[in-house]
Scaffold this motif. Structure first.
Motif, PDB file in Angstrom:
ATOM      1  N   SER A 117       1.205  -1.336  -0.151  1.00 38.89           N
ATOM      2  CA  SER A 117      -0.049  -0.347  -0.188  1.00 38.89           C
ATOM      3  C   SER A 117       0.676   1.443   0.241  1.00 38.89           C
ATOM      4  CB  SER A 117      -1.146   0.106   1.553  1.00 38.89           C
ATOM      5  OG  SER A 117      -0.162  -0.294   1.974  1.00 38.89           O
ATOM      6  N   GLN A 118       2.109   1.216   0.379  1.00 31.25           N
ATOM      7  CA  GLN A 118       2.907   1.964   0.865  1.00 31.25           C
ATOM      8  C   GLN A 118       3.321   2.999  -0.758  1.00 31.25           C
ATOM      9  OE1 GLN A 118       5.862   1.569   3.881  1.00 31.25           O
ATOM     10  NE2 GLN A 118       4.475   1.617   5.459  1.00 31.25           N
ATOM     11  N   SER A 119       3.490   2.025  -1.288  1.00 29.11           N
ATOM     12  CA  SER A 119       4.635   2.084  -2.874  1.00 29.11           C
ATOM     13  C   SER A 119       3.178   2.321  -3.944  1.00 29.11           C
ATOM     14  CB  SER A 119       5.605   1.270  -3.024  1.00 29.11           C
ATOM     15  OG  SER A 119       4.846  -0.386  -3.234  1.00 29.11           O
ATOM     16  N   GLY A 120       2.308   1.565  -3.515  1.00 36.06           N
ATOM     17  CA  GLY A 120       0.869   1.689  -4.575  1.00 36.06           C
ATOM     18  C   GLY A 120       0.923   0.609  -5.486  1.00 36.06           C
ATOM     19  N   VAL A 121       1.382  -0.370  -4.896  1.00 34.06           N
ATOM     20  CA  VAL A 121       2.305  -1.847  -6.066  1.00 34.06           C
ATOM     21  C   VAL A 121       0.366  -2.623  -5.581  1.00 34.06           C
ATOM     22  CG1 VAL A 121       3.433  -3.511  -6.330  1.00 34.06           C
ATOM     23  CG2 VAL A 121       4.170  -1.743  -6.063  1.00 34.06           C
ATOM     24  N   ASN A 122      -0.041  -3.416  -6.168  1.00 34.88           N
ATOM     25  CA  ASN A 122      -0.620  -3.955  -6.379  1.00 34.88           C
ATOM     26  C   ASN A 122      -1.206  -5.232  -7.099  1.00 34.88           C
ATOM     27  OD1 ASN A 122      -3.511  -5.712  -5.783  1.00 34.88           O
ATOM     28  ND2 ASN A 122      -4.848  -4.046  -6.189  1.00 34.88           N
ATOM     29  N   ASP A 123      -0.660  -6.282  -7.469  1.00 36.00           N
ATOM     30  CA  ASP A 123      -0.250  -7.535  -8.055  1.00 36.00           C
ATOM     31  C   ASP A 123      -1.061  -8.632  -7.803  1.00 36.00           C
ATOM     32  OD1 ASP A 123       0.921  -5.521  -9.608  1.00 36.00           O
ATOM     33  OD2 ASP A 123       2.858  -6.426  -9.086  1.00 36.00           O
ATOM     34  N   THR A 124      -2.274  -8.714  -6.989  1.00 31.40           N
ATOM     35  CA  THR A 124      -2.641  -9.786  -6.329  1.00 31.40           C
ATOM     36  C   THR A 124      -3.703 -10.405  -7.374  1.00 31.40           C
ATOM     37  OG1 THR A 124      -4.539  -8.194  -6.155  1.00 31.40           O
ATOM     38  CG2 THR A 124      -3.167  -8.830  -4.577  1.00 31.40           C
ATOM     39  N   ASN A 125      -3.924  -9.226  -8.314  1.00 31.74           N
ATOM     40  CA  ASN A 125      -4.338 -10.059 -10.023  1.00 31.74           C
ATOM     41  C   ASN A 125      -3.561 -10.721 -10.232  1.00 31.74           C
ATOM     42  OD1 ASN A 125      -3.690  -7.748 -11.226  1.00 31.74           O
ATOM     43  ND2 ASN A 125      -5.520  -7.583 -12.144  1.00 31.74           N
ATOM     44  N   GLN A 126      -2.350 -11.054 -10.116  1.00 28.38           N
ATOM     45  CA  GLN A 126      -1.194 -11.785 -11.395  1.00 28.38           C
ATOM     46  C   GLN A 126      -1.077 -12.965 -10.582  1.00 28.38           C
ATOM     47  OE1 GLN A 126       1.781  -8.996 -12.792  1.00 28.38           O
ATOM     48  NE2 GLN A 126       0.176  -7.002 -12.885  1.00 28.38           N
ATOM     49  N   PHE A 127      -0.419 -14.215 -11.596  1.00 32.50           N
ATOM     50  CA  PHE A 127      -0.587 -15.564 -11.318  1.00 32.50           C
ATOM     51  C   PHE A 127       0.754 -15.482 -12.649  1.00 32.50           C
ATOM     52  CE2 PHE A 127      -4.230 -15.242  -9.515  1.00 32.50           C
ATOM     53  CZ  PHE A 127      -4.103 -15.731  -7.962  1.00 32.50           C
ATOM     54  N   ILE A 128       1.630 -15.081 -12.629  1.00 33.01           N
ATOM     55  CA  ILE A 128       2.989 -15.186 -13.720  1.00 33.01           C
ATOM     56  C   ILE A 128       2.966 -16.682 -13.191  1.00 33.01           C
ATOM     57  CG2 ILE A 128       4.975 -14.105 -14.562  1.00 33.01           C
ATOM     58  CD1 ILE A 128       4.131 -11.857 -13.671  1.00 33.01           C
ATOM     59  N   GLN A 129       2.820 -17.811 -14.526  1.00 33.39           N
ATOM     60  CA  GLN A 129       3.164 -19.308 -14.782  1.00 33.39           C
ATOM     61  C   GLN A 129       5.362 -19.094 -14.605  1.00 33.39           C
ATOM     62  OE1 GLN A 129       1.455 -21.233 -17.288  1.00 33.39           O
ATOM     63  NE2 GLN A 129      -0.676 -20.861 -16.234  1.00 33.39           N
ATOM     64  N   ALA A 130       5.998 -17.982 -15.119  1.00 29.17           N
ATOM     65  CA  ALA A 130       7.489 -18.511 -15.226  1.00 29.17           C
ATOM     66  C   ALA A 130       8.010 -17.784 -14.129  1.00 29.17           C
ATOM     67  CB  ALA A 130       7.656 -16.291 -16.224  1.00 29.17           C
ATOM     68  N   GLU A 131       7.546 -17.894 -13.612  1.00 29.87           N
ATOM     69  CA  GLU A 131       7.728 -17.440 -11.989  1.00 29.87           C
ATOM     70  C   GLU A 131       7.318 -18.475 -10.673  1.00 29.87           C
ATOM     71  OE1 GLU A 131       6.471 -13.706  -9.745  1.00 29.87           O
ATOM     72  OE2 GLU A 131       7.772 -12.081 -11.874  1.00 29.87           O
TER      73      GLU A 131
END
Length: 212
Positions: free
Chosen positions: A28-42
């Motif tokens: 929330s502090q940096s404004g990053v919200n990747d909860t809808n990302q599921f990157i299969q390469a990771e």
């Protein structure tokens, strides 16, 4: 480039009963919200032993993740991994892993398929194992003990293993008691009557309480 193609195989839903999958981070502090990302390469998945049965309940406890399967209870390290020396001692170090090593708690117990029986308090965890006919408690020493053996071993062994519709757990904060409500269901041809001789519903329930 416009992606417009027909897949060779139809898209289907996959149930990961024996494993985890997690998304990107949320800050929330940096404004990053990747909860809808599921990157299969990771590395975003972690599988457990299928012999433990499907995962029924997750509970966050002491920065770890208590994982209750049908036939086993595991402690999964969160945001850290345990490295073991040759003598068996563990050294906990920081790691980029979201979920680390999965260590089984002592005792051959699980939560069967009744996650609704689970109750977590600051001092203990309570749940039932319907397949083994026991009511369980896990305190701070991480030792699972059957509290149903205290005078009600035969009762719960017979009740939970038979025709049970649901096992609902709750906790009374004032009385500091763990309440378990067992809802029974009868066979289609079986009719139950109360003390007045009137037929009961297709199912009735009974509640028992436990205090430390």
């Amino acid at each position: 480039v416009k992606a417009s193609s027909v897949l060779a195989e139809p898209v289907q839903e996959e149930r990961r009963e024996h494993g985890f999958i997690w998304s990107g981070i949320y800050n929330s502090q940096s404004g990053v919200n990747d909860t809808n990302q599921f990157i299969q390469a990771e590395k975003i998945t972690k599988d457990l032993n299928p012999e433990y049965g499907s995962i029924q309940k997750l509970h966050s406890r002491n920065t770890n993740l208590v994982t209750l399967c049908e036939d086993k209870v595991l402690n999964v390290a969160a945001n850290k991994d345990a490295l073991f020396n040759a003598d068996g001692n563990s050294n906990v170090v920081a790691t980029e892993k979201v979920l680390g090593a999965a260590m089984a708690y002592q005792g051959n117990y699980g939560i069967s398929t009744n996650p609704e029986s689970f109750v977590g308090t600051p001092h203990a965890l309570y749940f039932t194992d319907q397949m083994r006919g026991v009511v369980l408690s896990m305190s701070g020493d991480n030792h699972i003990r059957p509290i149903s053996d205290l005078g009600m071993k035969d009762y719960f062994s017979d009740t939970l293993k038979k025709y049970v519709d649901s096992v609902i757990g709750s906790y009374d904060v004032k009385k500091k008691e763990y309440n378990i409500t067992v809802r029974k269901k009868y066979l289609p041809k079986q009719i139950a009557f109360n003390n007045l001789g009137d037929p009961l519903d297709a199912a009735d329930s009974v509640t028992a309480s436990y205090s430390e």
